[in-house]
Design an enzyme around this catalytic site. Sequence first.
Site, short mmCIF file in Angstrom:
data_model
loop_
_atom_site.label_atom_id
_atom_site.label_comp_id
_atom_site.label_asym_id
_atom_site.label_seq_id
_atom_site.Cartn_x
_atom_site.Cartn_y
_atom_site.Cartn_z
N ASN A 46 1.07 -1.30 -0.23
CA ASN A 46 -0.11 -0.18 0.12
C ASN A 46 0.67 1.25 0.11
O ASN A 46 1.64 1.54 -0.42
CB ASN A 46 -1.23 -0.02 0.93
N ASP A 47 0.88 1.99 0.34
CA ASP A 47 1.33 4.06 0.56
C ASP A 47 3.00 3.81 0.48
O ASP A 47 3.56 2.93 0.67
CB ASP A 47 1.07 4.39 1.78
N GLN A 63 4.30 0.22 1.94
CA GLN A 63 3.88 -0.82 2.99
C GLN A 63 4.21 -1.79 2.71
O GLN A 63 3.10 -2.49 1.45
CB GLN A 63 2.45 0.25 3.89
N TRP A 71 -3.22 -6.92 3.57
CA TRP A 71 -3.09 -6.21 5.28
C TRP A 71 -2.38 -6.92 5.97
O TRP A 71 -3.31 -7.82 6.71
CB TRP A 71 -3.81 -4.91 5.42
N PHE A 107 4.54 1.82 10.02
CA PHE A 107 3.75 2.57 8.99
C PHE A 107 4.02 3.70 8.25
O PHE A 107 5.29 3.99 8.29
CB PHE A 107 2.06 3.40 9.69
N SER A 108 3.18 4.67 7.42
CA SER A 108 3.63 5.30 6.32
C SER A 108 5.36 6.48 6.83
O SER A 108 5.19 6.74 8.29
CB SER A 108 2.92 5.94 5.53
N ARG A 168 0.19 9.99 12.57
CA ARG A 168 0.89 8.99 11.90
C ARG A 168 1.89 9.55 10.40
O ARG A 168 1.29 10.59 10.23
CB ARG A 168 -0.33 8.06 11.14
N ASP A 169 2.53 9.21 9.71
CA ASP A 169 2.92 9.55 8.46
C ASP A 169 3.81 10.72 8.31
O ASP A 169 3.36 11.57 7.37
CB ASP A 169 1.62 9.11 7.37
N GLU A 224 -4.43 11.55 6.29
CA GLU A 224 -3.47 11.04 6.23
C GLU A 224 -2.20 11.30 5.33
O GLU A 224 -2.17 11.72 3.91
CB GLU A 224 -3.60 10.11 5.81
#
Length: 502
Positions: A46-47, A63, A71, A107-108, A168-169, A224
């Site tokens: 993903n991202d 990700q 996931w 995470f991202s 996040r991110d 996000e």
Amino acid sequence: MKRTERAEALSYTLSLANEYVREHAPLSDRSKRPSFHLTPEIGWMNDPNGFCSFGGKYHLFWQYNPFEAKWNSMYWGHAATVDFVKWEYLPVALAPDKPYDWGYGCFSGSARAENGNLYVMYTGVDEDAVQQQCLAYSRDGVHFEKYERNPVIPSSKLPEIYPIKEFRDPFLFRRGDRYYALVGTKTELCGNILLYRSKDMKRWKFVGALFGGEEGGLNKGVYECPTMFEADGKDVLMYSAQFLPSDGKRFVNIHSSVYLVGKLDLASGKFNVDYMGETDGGFDFYAPQTIAAADGRVIMTAWMQMWDRDYVTAPDGYVGSMILPRELSLKNGQLYQRPVREIELYRKNERRVSDFVLDDEENEISALSGTRKEISFGIDTGTAERVGIRAFVGEGCALSIYYDRKKGTVTLDRGGCGKLIRGAFPETDFAARSVHVAPDGNGVLSFRLFLDCTGAELYVNDGAAVMAANVCPDRGAEGVSFFAEGGSARFCNVVGYEIEVK
């Protein structure tokens, strides 16, 4: 912290992930895979993360769950390129192997090259789902060490109004002699983005929130994966807003990617908005990241997928791809996007078609057939009520793209293109997406369409509108036809290429 049984087990997580990829990726069937859209060797993607330049190459992380096509606790996959089209897979870069990230994973985040090292900043998510910002670094751009004093932005530095499980991110950037990080979050009202400042990327101070209310959109989720670049003296801020309500033809997906043109005040953290737009009007576009290329171009990538949808490639051992990277610019204060020019180096077997007129009819052109293609053309819309192109044409199968004169829109309709890809509430239309566009002063619309086995990307009027969509065409559906309904239209400058990336 005392070394627990779990810590012992997870200390080998990175090596096990790379061993699994080496053993299982060569066994996967790649014959139906996209050719010029990056996919994972195996497993879930993903991202995009850490899009950067280092060591003479452009690096991209993402990700990653290498073990399953779904996931799970997140790793960082890794690939590099010199031209944004052909990618070299590199070892898995990060694994959830520390107390602050061994719950839901790494995470991202983003990356910066500084003083001969490559630094990545990411969100670590522990067993209690607490999200904190962490730092890792690499001397060779391949093997990473996590900073011994992580997290560098702990949950204790988050103002109380923002939840520690929705933080996040981080997007790293530098202005002058200071580093800054944009971090996505939310309140009970809607999403927001926070600004932090540092001298060394290790000790961070909270500056402020970019928005005081709903300037970035009234949603019920996090803003996000923020990213930002400068163009024409403006800051262009991008993010993906969870559960953003639709606005006419815009923001129809369950989650939407937004861009804001304006100016970021580094002293207060406030972002002053001039214009708000949707980055991509199609189905499958999320979490864009941007970098400045060596020649000054702003290049963007993004996840060519959407959450809470059918993942039709999972039976083939993988899920997820990245868009064909795009060159970004501002024109009249709005975003224009074009495919990276390097894709033209991979063109094969040019096919040009003489201009032709259709009057309430459809014409298949066998010279343009195929599933890994670039097709460009202009349409003098004439008197036709609807006029456009169909791709992936087979028995009862077609992806339809057309201009509707009455509505003033270009529509991408995948409803008849094999298996319909469905999603979750609040989406109601899983077949069609539309964008408002207008012909030029001569009544002509220009189109540039990329087909890549299970996906399509459409550029209208030199990138004024862009639409990305995954599709699931029937086996053998490779035809291309043009059509006009309710009147006549002229098709001009029709040219097609096979795109071959090996």
